[in-house]
Design a protein around this motif. Structure first.
Motif, PDB file in Angstrom:
ATOM      1  N   MET A   1      49.808  43.637  46.649  1.00 32.46           N
ATOM      2  CA  MET A   1      48.434  43.614  46.117  1.00 32.46           C
ATOM      3  C   MET A   1      48.368  44.335  44.778  1.00 32.46           C
ATOM      4  O   MET A   1      47.353  44.883  44.392  1.00 32.46           O
ATOM      5  N   SER A   2      49.496  44.362  44.087  1.00 29.08           N
ATOM      6  CA  SER A   2      49.537  45.087  42.832  1.00 29.08           C
ATOM      7  C   SER A   2      48.651  44.452  41.777  1.00 29.08           C
ATOM      8  O   SER A   2      48.289  45.084  40.809  1.00 29.08           O
ATOM      9  N   ASP A   3      48.309  43.197  41.987  1.00 26.26           N
ATOM     10  CA  ASP A   3      47.506  42.515  40.987  1.00 26.26           C
ATOM     11  C   ASP A   3      46.028  42.560  41.328  1.00 26.26           C
ATOM     12  O   ASP A   3      45.230  41.829  40.771  1.00 26.26           O
ATOM     13  N   SER A   4      45.650  43.409  42.278  1.00 27.62           N
ATOM     14  CA  SER A   4      44.284  43.324  42.784  1.00 27.62           C
ATOM     15  C   SER A   4      43.244  43.612  41.709  1.00 27.62           C
ATOM     16  O   SER A   4      42.155  43.076  41.747  1.00 27.62           O
ATOM     17  N   SER A  11      37.761  35.043  39.361  1.00 23.15           N
ATOM     18  CA  SER A  11      37.416  34.895  40.768  1.00 23.15           C
ATOM     19  C   SER A  11      38.321  33.892  41.472  1.00 23.15           C
ATOM     20  O   SER A  11      38.999  33.087  40.845  1.00 23.15           O
ATOM     21  N   LYS A  12      38.336  33.952  42.774  1.00 24.37           N
ATOM     22  CA  LYS A  12      39.169  33.074  43.583  1.00 24.37           C
ATOM     23  C   LYS A  12      38.682  31.643  43.464  1.00 24.37           C
ATOM     24  O   LYS A  12      37.515  31.389  43.189  1.00 24.37           O
ATOM     25  N   ILE A  13      39.585  30.718  43.691  1.00 25.02           N
ATOM     26  CA  ILE A  13      39.198  29.314  43.668  1.00 25.02           C
ATOM     27  C   ILE A  13      39.201  28.772  45.096  1.00 25.02           C
ATOM     28  O   ILE A  13      39.777  29.380  45.996  1.00 25.02           O
ATOM     29  N   THR A  17      44.992  24.917  41.955  1.00 26.54           N
ATOM     30  CA  THR A  17      46.270  25.563  41.656  1.00 26.54           C
ATOM     31  C   THR A  17      46.052  26.835  40.857  1.00 26.54           C
ATOM     32  O   THR A  17      45.276  26.841  39.905  1.00 26.54           O
ATOM     33  N   VAL A  18      46.742  27.889  41.279  1.00 27.80           N
ATOM     34  CA  VAL A  18      46.777  29.120  40.503  1.00 27.80           C
ATOM     35  C   VAL A  18      48.178  29.253  39.914  1.00 27.80           C
ATOM     36  O   VAL A  18      49.163  29.271  40.647  1.00 27.80           O
ATOM     37  N   ILE A  19      48.255  29.304  38.598  1.00 32.90           N
ATOM     38  CA  ILE A  19      49.542  29.517  37.932  1.00 32.90           C
ATOM     39  C   ILE A  19      49.551  30.973  37.510  1.00 32.90           C
ATOM     40  O   ILE A  19      48.809  31.386  36.622  1.00 32.90           O
ATOM     41  N   ASP A  20      50.359  31.739  38.205  1.00 35.47           N
ATOM     42  CA  ASP A  20      50.343  33.194  38.055  1.00 35.47           C
ATOM     43  C   ASP A  20      51.634  33.635  37.370  1.00 35.47           C
ATOM     44  O   ASP A  20      52.609  32.880  37.324  1.00 35.47           O
ATOM     45  N   HIS A  21      51.643  34.859  36.862  1.00 35.10           N
ATOM     46  CA  HIS A  21      52.845  35.430  36.231  1.00 35.10           C
ATOM     47  C   HIS A  21      53.329  34.605  35.045  1.00 35.10           C
ATOM     48  O   HIS A  21      54.522  34.404  34.847  1.00 35.10           O
ATOM     49  N   ILE A  22      52.379  34.107  34.274  1.00 35.81           N
ATOM     50  CA  ILE A  22      52.712  33.444  33.009  1.00 35.81           C
ATOM     51  C   ILE A  22      52.971  34.539  31.979  1.00 35.81           C
ATOM     52  O   ILE A  22      52.229  35.524  31.932  1.00 35.81           O
ATOM     53  N   ILE A  85      53.584  29.244  41.212  1.00 39.51           N
ATOM     54  CA  ILE A  85      52.584  28.212  41.427  1.00 39.51           C
ATOM     55  C   ILE A  85      52.020  28.403  42.826  1.00 39.51           C
ATOM     56  O   ILE A  85      52.772  28.393  43.802  1.00 39.51           O
ATOM     57  N   ASN A  86      50.731  28.614  42.909  1.00 46.41           N
ATOM     58  CA  ASN A  86      50.079  28.782  44.216  1.00 46.41           C
ATOM     59  C   ASN A  86      49.124  27.625  44.434  1.00 46.41           C
ATOM     60  O   ASN A  86      48.187  27.435  43.654  1.00 46.41           O
ATOM     61  N   ILE A  87      49.371  26.850  45.487  1.00 50.73           N
ATOM     62  CA  ILE A  87      48.445  25.786  45.831  1.00 50.73           C
ATOM     63  C   ILE A  87      47.415  26.354  46.802  1.00 50.73           C
ATOM     64  O   ILE A  87      47.781  26.965  47.821  1.00 50.73           O
ATOM     65  N   VAL A  88      46.149  26.180  46.460  1.00 47.38           N
ATOM     66  CA  VAL A  88      45.061  26.770  47.258  1.00 47.38           C
ATOM     67  C   VAL A  88      44.251  25.660  47.907  1.00 47.38           C
ATOM     68  O   VAL A  88      43.874  24.685  47.243  1.00 47.38           O
ATOM     69  N   ARG A  89      44.062  25.783  49.204  1.00 44.52           N
ATOM     70  CA  ARG A  89      43.174  24.856  49.917  1.00 44.52           C
ATOM     71  C   ARG A  89      42.218  25.666  50.775  1.00 44.52           C
ATOM     72  O   ARG A  89      42.653  26.535  51.534  1.00 44.52           O
ATOM     73  N   GLU A  95      50.731  27.182  49.701  1.00 42.36           N
ATOM     74  CA  GLU A  95      52.073  26.918  49.207  1.00 42.36           C
ATOM     75  C   GLU A  95      52.282  27.808  47.999  1.00 42.36           C
ATOM     76  O   GLU A  95      51.426  27.877  47.120  1.00 42.36           O
ATOM     77  N   LYS A  96      53.403  28.499  47.961  1.00 37.04           N
ATOM     78  CA  LYS A  96      53.705  29.369  46.826  1.00 37.04           C
ATOM     79  C   LYS A  96      55.127  29.086  46.395  1.00 37.04           C
ATOM     80  O   LYS A  96      56.035  29.080  47.208  1.00 37.04           O
ATOM     81  N   SER A  97      55.338  28.823  45.146  1.00 38.67           N
ATOM     82  CA  SER A  97      56.708  28.601  44.690  1.00 38.67           C
ATOM     83  C   SER A  97      56.894  29.176  43.303  1.00 38.67           C
ATOM     84  O   SER A  97      55.940  29.307  42.531  1.00 38.67           O
TER      85      SER A  97
END
Ligand code: CTP
Ligand code: ZN
Length: 155
Positions: A1-4, A11-13, A17-22, A85-89, A95-97
């Protein structure tokens, strides 16, 4: 939770798709790769230079209502090699990859060489071999090193 702390900024979706750590500074190039300039009405949140334990600073892009294709993820990996890449439903990450650098990208970048067979209006799909610090056209050997986002094929 370091990115909290940054989660509070963007805000959350619900679905998408959330593309994180760019890498910090690359968010707009990520949007260019995805063909998002705001005119399509997509619901997009962008965080730039937000604090990250892993990267110091990072960018993050959240796209509501869209799951990325493998081809899009391939090109993303060239400019955002550390991205996840986080797929959010229904608000859950299902799904996280991590992106992986492909050996070849086809059909996404376009060759800047006007005499290249892939740009002469032939039904030839562009093809670039991925090198350590650049990509090379598989037809004419043109090297693209910087500003890959400017060479994204527009269809
Ligand atoms: N996220 C979101 N909307 C959701 C669920 C998650 O925007 N409905 C975002 C979170 O804000 C986070 C990313 O998707 O930026 C990944 O979510 P999660 O896996 O829950 O967070 P972490 O465990 O911190 O992820 P990581 O380990 O990849 O850093
Ligand atoms: Zn070429």
């Amino acid at each position: 939770m370091s990115d909290s702390n940054q989660e509070l900024r963007v805000s959350k979706i619900k679905n998408g798709t959330v593309i994180d750590h760019i890498a910090a500074g690359q968010a707009l190039n990520v949007l260019a790769i995805l063909g998002i300039d705001g005119s399509g009405g997509e619901e997009v949140s962008v965080g730039m230079n937000v604090p990250s334990d892993r990267l110091g600073r990072k960018d993050i892009v959240k796209v509501e209502g869209r799951e990325l294709s493998p081809a899009e993820v391939d090109v993303l990996s060239l400019i955002a090699p550390a991205a996840s890449i986080n797929i959010v439903r229904e608000y859950d990450v299902v799904e996280k990859s991590r992106v992986t650098r492909p050996e070849v990208v086809t059909g996404i970048l376009s060759c800047p060489n006007a005499n290249c067979i892939s740009t002469e209006g032939e039904p030839v799909e562009s093809r670039f071999d991925v090198l350590d610090d650049a990509v090379r056209c598989g037809y004419c050997d043109t090297i693209l090193r910087e500003d890959l986002a400017e060479h994204i094929a527009t269809d």
